[in-house]
Enzyme design. Structure first.
Site, PDB file in Angstrom:
ATOM      1  CD  GLU A  80       0.385  -1.423  -2.886  1.00  0.00           C
ATOM      2  OE1 GLU A  80       1.002  -0.964  -3.854  1.00  0.00           O
ATOM      3  OE2 GLU A  80       0.840  -1.432  -1.718  1.00  0.00           O
ATOM      4  CB  CYS A 142       0.059  -8.009  -0.412  1.00  0.00           C
ATOM      5  SG  CYS A 142      -0.108  -8.250   1.365  1.00  0.00           S
ATOM      6  CG  HIS A 166       0.245  -3.095   1.423  1.00  0.00           C
ATOM      7  ND1 HIS A 166       0.795  -3.250   0.176  1.00  0.00           N
ATOM      8  CD2 HIS A 166       0.413  -4.298   2.059  1.00  0.00           C
ATOM      9  CE1 HIS A 166       1.277  -4.497   0.064  1.00  0.00           C
ATOM     10  NE2 HIS A 166       1.050  -5.137   1.181  1.00  0.00           N
TER      11      HIS A 166
HETATM   12  N1  PCA Z   1       1.034  -8.493   4.263  1.00  0.00           N
HETATM   13  C1  PCA Z   1       1.936  -9.287   3.462  1.00  0.00           C
HETATM   14  C2  PCA Z   1       1.293 -10.640   3.357  1.00  0.00           C
HETATM   15  C3  PCA Z   1       0.240 -10.671   4.403  1.00  0.00           C
HETATM   16  C4  PCA Z   1       0.081  -9.271   4.842  1.00  0.00           C
HETATM   17  O1  PCA Z   1      -0.798  -8.845   5.616  1.00  0.00           O
HETATM   18  C5  PCA Z   1       2.298  -8.601   2.141  1.00  0.00           C
HETATM   19  O2  PCA Z   1       2.367  -7.353   2.111  1.00  0.00           O
HETATM   20  O3  PCA Z   1       2.569  -9.278   1.145  1.00  0.00           O
END
Ligand code: PCA
Length: 200
Positions: A80, A142, A166
Site C-alpha cells: 500500500e 488495515c 495486502h
Molecule cells: N483485511 C482487512 C482487515 C483484516 C484483514 O486481513 C482489511 O483489509 O481491512
C-alpha cells in the site's frame, strides 16, 4: 541481527480463515535475510488493533515493521502506498461500525508508506509472483493499523522501513467462495519472505 515486527489479522466478516494469520504464525521466530521475525496476530477490532500494535512495537523495538492483511478479490500482492485518517465501513469483529471517524483526532490527513514499495514489487515480479502498488488501503482495519503505525513513527521521529501490504485470499477461503480469486498459502508465504529479503 535486526528485528522485524510482522503482523497479520485474525479472520473477519464471513471468512473463516485469514492467510495472514497462518503466515505470521509460521514465520514467527524464523530468520529471513537480515531479520529475525517477531510475529503478532492482531484483532479485527477498531478499539484494540492499533493499540495492541503500538504496544508490541514499543516492546519489541524493531528495525522494520511489515503489517499484513488479506484483501479478498485482489489478484496481486499489493504494497500500500498511503494510509488515510478515516475509519469507515463494515462491522469489525466486535460489531462496531465507524462512520467517517478520524483514526487520530488532529492527525495528518494521510501518511505515505515507509517501505521500499517499488523495489518490493520488482523483486516479487522477478520471482514470478504477481505484484503491484495499491493506492488505497481502504477505510477498514488495515488502513487503521497502517495509519496508526505511521502516525506513531512520525510522532516519535523514527525513520525505519514500515508499512502495510495486502495479500490475496488463499485456497482455504476459495473453497467456500467459488468466485474468489485465490492463491496457495505456500505462494503467499514465499511472497512475504521475498519481500522481507528486500529490506536492508
Ligand atoms: N483485511 C482487512 C482487515 C483484516 C484483514 O486481513 C482489511 O483489509 O481491512
Amino acid at each position: 541481527m535486526k528485528k522485524l515486527l510482522l503482523t497479520g489479522f485474525e479472520p473477519f466478516l464471513n471468512f473463516a480463515f485469514n492467510p495472514t494469520e497462518s503466515i505470521v504464525e509460521y514465520l514467527n521466530g524464523r530468520t529471513i535475510g537480515n531479520y529475525t521475525i517477531h510475529g503478532v496476530v492482531l484483532p479485527v477490532d477498531f478499539n484494540r488493533s492499533a493499540e495492541e500494535l503500538i504496544t508490541h512495537y514499543h516492546h519489541i523495538n524493531p528495525d522494520a515493521v511489515i503489517t499484513l492483511g488479506m484483501a479478498a478479490h485482489r489478484k496481486r500482492i499489493t504494497p500500500e502506498r498511503v494510509a488515510i485518517n478515516i475509519k469507515d465501513g463494515a462491522p469489525d469483529n466486535d460489531g462496531y461500525v465507524p462512520e467517517d471517524e478520524p483514526v487520530q483526532e488532529n492527525g495528518a490527513d494521510a501518511y505515505f508508506s515507509k517501505l521500499p514499495i517499488k523495489n518490493i514489487v520488482t523483486c516479487l515480479r522477478e520471482k514470478g509472483i504477481p505484484a503491484a502498488i495499491s493506492n488505497t488501503a481502504g477505510t477498514y482495519l488495515c488502513n487503521n493499523v497502517m495509519y496508526s503505525l505511521l502516525h506513531e513513527l512520525h510522532q516519535t521521529d523514527k525513520t525505519i522501513p514500515a508499512g502495510f501490504v495486502h495479500i490475496p485470499a488463499s485456497f482455504e477461503i476459495a473453497m467456500d467462495e467459488p468466485e474468489m480469486p485465490a492463491w496457495p498459502l505456500s505462494t503467499l508465504q514465499e511472497g512475504i519472505e521475498t519481500m522481507i529479503q528486500t529490506l536492508e
